[in-house]
Scaffold this active site. Structure first.
Site, PDB file in Angstrom:
ATOM      1  N   CYS A   1      -8.760   3.042  -2.808  1.00  0.00           N
ATOM      2  CA  CYS A   1     -10.226   3.112  -2.922  1.00  0.00           C
ATOM      3  C   CYS A   1     -10.739   4.010  -1.794  1.00  0.00           C
ATOM      4  CB  CYS A   1     -10.863   1.731  -2.897  1.00  0.00           C
ATOM      5  SG  CYS A   1     -10.367   0.726  -1.505  1.00  0.00           S
TER       6      CYS A   1
ATOM      7  N   LYS B   1      -6.069  -7.119  -9.789  1.00  0.00           N
ATOM      8  CA  LYS B   1      -5.278  -6.215 -10.636  1.00  0.00           C
ATOM      9  C   LYS B   1      -4.023  -6.930 -11.139  1.00  0.00           C
ATOM     10  CE  LYS B   1      -7.088  -2.167  -8.293  1.00  0.00           C
ATOM     11  NZ  LYS B   1      -7.619  -2.767  -7.054  1.00  0.00           N
TER      12      LYS B   1
ATOM     13  N   ALA C   1       0.956  -4.436  -3.370  1.00  0.00           N
ATOM     14  CA  ALA C   1      -0.123  -4.837  -2.440  1.00  0.00           C
ATOM     15  C   ALA C   1      -1.178  -5.537  -3.278  1.00  0.00           C
ATOM     16  CB  ALA C   1      -0.682  -3.603  -1.745  1.00  0.00           C
ATOM     17  N   ALA C   2      -0.975  -6.842  -3.491  1.00  0.00           N
ATOM     18  CA  ALA C   2      -1.667  -7.522  -4.595  1.00  0.00           C
ATOM     19  C   ALA C   2      -2.952  -8.257  -4.245  1.00  0.00           C
ATOM     20  CB  ALA C   2      -0.694  -8.504  -5.244  1.00  0.00           C
ATOM     21  N   ALA C   3      -3.095  -8.706  -3.007  1.00  0.00           N
ATOM     22  CA  ALA C   3      -4.197  -9.616  -2.678  1.00  0.00           C
ATOM     23  C   ALA C   3      -5.550  -8.918  -2.825  1.00  0.00           C
ATOM     24  CB  ALA C   3      -4.026 -10.123  -1.245  1.00  0.00           C
TER      25      ALA C   3
ATOM     26  N   GLY D   1      -5.575 -10.286  -5.912  1.00  0.00           N
ATOM     27  CA  GLY D   1      -4.930 -10.550  -7.194  1.00  0.00           C
ATOM     28  C   GLY D   1      -5.713 -10.144  -8.430  1.00  0.00           C
TER      29      GLY D   1
HETATM   30  C1  LIG Z   1      -6.622  -2.479  -1.579  1.00  0.00           C
HETATM   31  S1  LIG Z   1      -5.993  -3.991  -1.154  1.00  0.00           S
HETATM   32  C2  LIG Z   1      -5.226  -4.511  -2.613  1.00  0.00           C
HETATM   33  C3  LIG Z   1      -6.177  -5.068  -3.617  1.00  0.00           C
HETATM   34  C4  LIG Z   1      -5.478  -5.666  -4.806  1.00  0.00           C
HETATM   35  N1  LIG Z   1      -4.582  -4.729  -5.410  1.00  0.00           N
HETATM   36  C5  LIG Z   1      -6.447  -6.159  -5.823  1.00  0.00           C
HETATM   37  O1  LIG Z   1      -6.762  -5.430  -6.746  1.00  0.00           O
HETATM   38  O2  LIG Z   1      -6.911  -7.275  -5.699  1.00  0.00           O
HETATM   39  C6  LIG Z   1      -4.653  -3.528  -0.143  1.00  0.00           C
HETATM   40  C7  LIG Z   1      -3.742  -4.638   0.204  1.00  0.00           C
HETATM   41  O3  LIG Z   1      -2.606  -4.093   0.864  1.00  0.00           O
HETATM   42  C8  LIG Z   1      -2.099  -5.069   1.701  1.00  0.00           C
HETATM   43  N2  LIG Z   1      -1.150  -4.451   2.661  1.00  0.00           N
HETATM   44  C9  LIG Z   1      -1.362  -4.037   3.924  1.00  0.00           C
HETATM   45  N3  LIG Z   1      -0.226  -3.580   4.471  1.00  0.00           N
HETATM   46  C10 LIG Z   1       0.717  -3.693   3.535  1.00  0.00           C
HETATM   47  C11 LIG Z   1       2.100  -3.416   3.495  1.00  0.00           C
HETATM   48  N4  LIG Z   1       2.738  -2.904   4.567  1.00  0.00           N
HETATM   49  N5  LIG Z   1       2.767  -3.667   2.374  1.00  0.00           N
HETATM   50  C12 LIG Z   1       2.164  -4.146   1.302  1.00  0.00           C
HETATM   51  N6  LIG Z   1       0.852  -4.448   1.264  1.00  0.00           N
HETATM   52  C13 LIG Z   1       0.147  -4.233   2.372  1.00  0.00           C
HETATM   53  C14 LIG Z   1      -3.331  -5.676   2.331  1.00  0.00           C
HETATM   54  O4  LIG Z   1      -3.050  -6.965   2.788  1.00  0.00           O
HETATM   55  C15 LIG Z   1      -4.295  -5.645   1.170  1.00  0.00           C
HETATM   56  O5  LIG Z   1      -4.367  -6.890   0.554  1.00  0.00           O
END
Ligand SMILES: C[S@@+](CC[C@H](N)C(=O)[O-])C[C@H]1O[C@@H](n2cnc3c(N)ncnc32)[C@H](O)[C@@H]1O
Length: 708
Positions: free
Chosen positions: A491, A371, A365-367, A369
């Site tokens: 978080c 991390k 779950a990267a966005a 980006g």
């Molecule tokens: C806490 S944020 C991640 C932040 C990111 N790791 C960073 O440090 O920039 C959680 C992310 O999980 C994604 N997400 C939501 N549902 C998901 C799924 N079923 N599978 C994977 N990622 C998912 C969201 O789009 C969101 O970008």
């Protein structure tokens, strides 16, 4: 007090220098001194009443004007005043106002006791100086006292009167003190309003000051409940009022406030947490070690007018930005990808993951980006880094950041993370799952969290998180020569999104928790309310804004032990309060019984949960012919055992949280101690011993005979 002291000096000084014709005047001053002397112990109102009365009855005059001619009047007047004073004091009329505790104005009034027959404040000041000058210093005081006692012995009528007056004054003072104490304790005892009253107040005229005061009062009572509680009020009465006040003061819904109350049962810590949620965290940046080093970056940023410093001891790449003359997100260094704007907490899961160069890593779950780029930096831009996020829109941010930061070992995918278990099973050495969560650790960034989170919402996230974590474990390669690690982070500070999810994974897969390697953070919960998680949950780490001055966060590091999906049964901490190893044995026995029962059924149905339900019928059908009582009994036993076990499974299927996402309440088991009649026990055991001995003896004897 200084003035009173000076007056005292002045009075005594007068006695020393003006004998005998001034004796009466001196005595008058002694009386005045007594009145002043009771001032500190008598409540302000009392003093005010006395003084007001004095003012009313005595024409206001300067001290100089009030000297010899008024002497007689004053002698008569003072005892009268004191009578009134006593009357008023004993009638309790002087203490019943809140004003008694005094505000600043009243304090002025207290100083105003100098007013009245002896003149105004200003005059007093002048007089004090005059008196000191006229009647000598402290040293003289002692001598004066000596003279006073000489005069006592003489026994002038005025002295007798003074003595009488002294007694009266002492009595009044004592009464005043007593009543004052009563008032203080009365004021200290906090009266709890009803929830309805509080609700009405909140709806009609919310007063933040009184609300805050009530919050503190209730917390104080709860902290010393036995001594401070109001009679007839229970702890839950107080908590109910507290919750209402906290919700409206800090702007939360009751659901979330209850959750926080469970996490921080100590009221003071809860307040700290809530306060911290309203404070912004410091602006921090992460040095992109693919392009620069922290020292160099700091230098160039300082040259641009930014005030930066190393962010914390535990990070070599973090910088804190105290203040800046240029926008942090628009410096040439930022655009050149020398740093990423990131909260310090974001560094923690990547540090725990510790990806190695050349590995296959997935950021599930990267966005946007942040991390991912940190992972790439630790991998030294080698190996393969999958950056996934189901949101295509958010993926553009990932791509933008990876480009800017010079990451060239990555593949960006836009999938539901749950797909990875199917499309790339055992495909990665390490996986970071920074799961989508309620954001209860970053409320300062998004205040809408305070009111938008409810039980369904949390339950939904909890379910998704559990599915994601299993998918991540399945996509890990347990036989990776360098890894086989998953880092799960959120978080959020909610147990449902953290420990409960990890505990679920431990139950469902063959994996174990390992230390995160992080220097800071508090241990994750192994017990939460009546729930018990696996003891290794203490290896997980929690972060709180009020403790660590970073966002609320959670980090767990899991090692996959084998590529089979079945967990080791003892892996999961599903023991509940009151359960012992004995109960475990019973369970094992029940499972064995169940298994044996199932063996026969397998011919009819396929495995799976449905089979367990059908098993009962199958079992009964199979044993239709059997008519023996013992068989029937064992069947019944088995049936009950199955039923009990299923009950337990259903209760636990949500990992300790019911379908609403709320903590299931189960009253603590009360252990009833059976009273043992020790004498009877001793007698019985003595009897039993005797019997045993006799048996052995007979056996031994008969044995001996046979062998002989
Ligand atoms: C806490 S944020 C991640 C932040 C990111 N790791 C960073 O440090 O920039 C959680 C992310 O999980 C994604 N997400 C939501 N549902 C998901 C799924 N079923 N599978 C994977 N990622 C998912 C969201 O789009 C969101 O970008």
């Amino acid at each position: 007090m200084v003035v009173a002291k000076q007056k005292k000096k002045a009075t005594n000084g007068a006695a020393a220098s003006a004998k005998p014709e001034k004796k009466i005047a001196v005595q008058k001053k002694v009386i005045a001194k007594k009145v002043d002397a009771i001032v500190p112990v008598a409540p302000k109102k009392v003093v005010k009443v006395v003084k007001k009365k004095q003012q009313a009855e005595t024409p206001k005059k300067t001290k100089k004007a009030a000297k010899p001619n008024d002497e007689e009047d004053e002698e008569e007047e003072l005892p009268e005043d004191l009578k009134d004073f006593k009357k008023a004091a004993s009638a309790g009329k002087l203490f019943d106002s809140d004003d008694d505790m005094g505000d600043e104005e009243e304090d002025d009034d207290e100083i105003g006791i100098k007013e009245g027959p002896l003149g105004s404040d200003d005059e007093d000041d002048e007089d004090d100086i005059d008196m000191d000058d006229d009647f000598g210093s402290d040293e003289d005081e002692d001598d004066d006292e000596g003279e006073d006692s000489e005069e006592d012995e003489e026994g002038l009528p005025i002295e007798k009167k003074t003595k009488k007056l002294d007694k009266k004054m002492a009595k009044i003072a004592a009464e005043g003190e007593e009543e004052l104490q009563l008032n203080i304790t009365g004021a200290d005892r906090f009266e709890l309003p009803t929830v309805e009253e509080v609700e009405e107040e909140i709806q009609t005229a919310p007063n933040l000051t009184s609300m805050k005061q009530r919050i503190q009062d209730v917390i104080q009572v709860l902290g010393d409940f036995k001594n401070r509680r109001q009679e007839g009020k229970s702890r839950s009465d107080y908590i109910e009022v507290l919750t209402k006040d906290l919700c409206s003061y800090y702007g939360y819904n009751e659901y979330l406030m209850n959750k926080f109350q469970q996490i921080f049962p100590a009221g003071a810590e809860l307040l700290e947490f809530l306060e911290a949620n309203d404070q912004p965290r410091p602006v921090t940046i992460r040095t992109n070690t693919l392009k620069t080093r922290r020292g160099e970056l700091a230098k160039s940023l300082i040259n641009r007018g930014m005030n930066v410093d190393p962010a914390a001891k535990w990070t070599k790449v973090g910088l804190v930005v105290y203040d800046t003359q240029v926008p942090v997100g628009a410096t040439p260094e930022y655009l050149a990808g020398h740093y990423m704007i990131q909260g310090l907490c974001s560094l923690l899961p990547v540090m725990a993951l510790a990806p190695q160069p050349g590995e296959r890593v997935l950021d599930m779950a990267a966005a946007p980006g942040g991390k991912t780029s940190h992972v790439a930096a630790l991998m030294k831009n080698s190996g393969v880094l999958f950056a996934n996020d189901p949101s295509k829109e958010r993926c553009t941010a990932v791509i933008g950041n990876l480009h800017r930061l010079g990451v060239n070992c990555s593949i960006v995918s836009s999938l539901d993370g749950r797909e990875y278990a199917k499309i790339m099973p055992q495909g990665f050495d390490r996986i970071l799952l920074d799961a989508p969560c309620s954001g209860t650790g970053v409320i300062w960034k998004d205040q809408s969290v305070k009111t938008s989170r409810d039980s369904q919402d949390v339950q939904k996230r909890h379910t998704l998180q559990r599915e994601l974590i299993l998918s991540a474990i399945d996509a890990l390669d347990a036989n990776s020569p360098t890894g086989g690690y998953l880092v799960y982070s959120t978080c959020s500070v909610l147990v449902e999104e953290n420990e409960a999810v990890v505990n679920y994974a431990l139950q469902k897969r063959h994996c174990k928790l390992v230390p995160t390697g992080l220097d800071i953070g508090v241990e994750g919960f192994t017990k939460f309310r009546e729930y018990r998680f696996h003891p290794t949950l203490s290896l997980t780490r929690r972060y709180y804004p009020h403790v660590h001055n970073i966002d609320g966060f959670f980090v767990a590091k899991i090692k996959k032990m084998s590529n089979t999906k079945n967990p080791k049964p003892e892996q999961a901490g599903d023991k509940k309060e009151g359960e012992t190893d004995e109960t475990d044995d019973k369970k094992k026995k029940q499972k064995k019984e169940k298994k044996n029962g199932k063996k026969g059924e397998k011919t009819k149905k396929n495995g799976g949960e449905a089979m367990e339900v059908d098993g009962e019928e199958g079992g009964e059908k199979k044993d239709d012919d059997s008519t023996t009582a013992s068989k029937q009994r064992s069947l019944k036993k088995k049936k009950n055992a199955d039923k009990n076990q299923r009950k337990g499974e259903v209760a636990r299927e949500d990992d300790g949280f019911n379908t609403k996402g709320e903590v299931r309440y189960e009253p603590k088991q009360k252990f009833k101690h059976k009273k043992v009649n020790r004498r009877l026990l001793a007698r019985t055991s003595a009897k039993a011993m005797k019997k045993k001995r006799r048996k052995v003896m007979t056996k031994g004897y008969s044995g001996a005979t046979t062998s002989d």
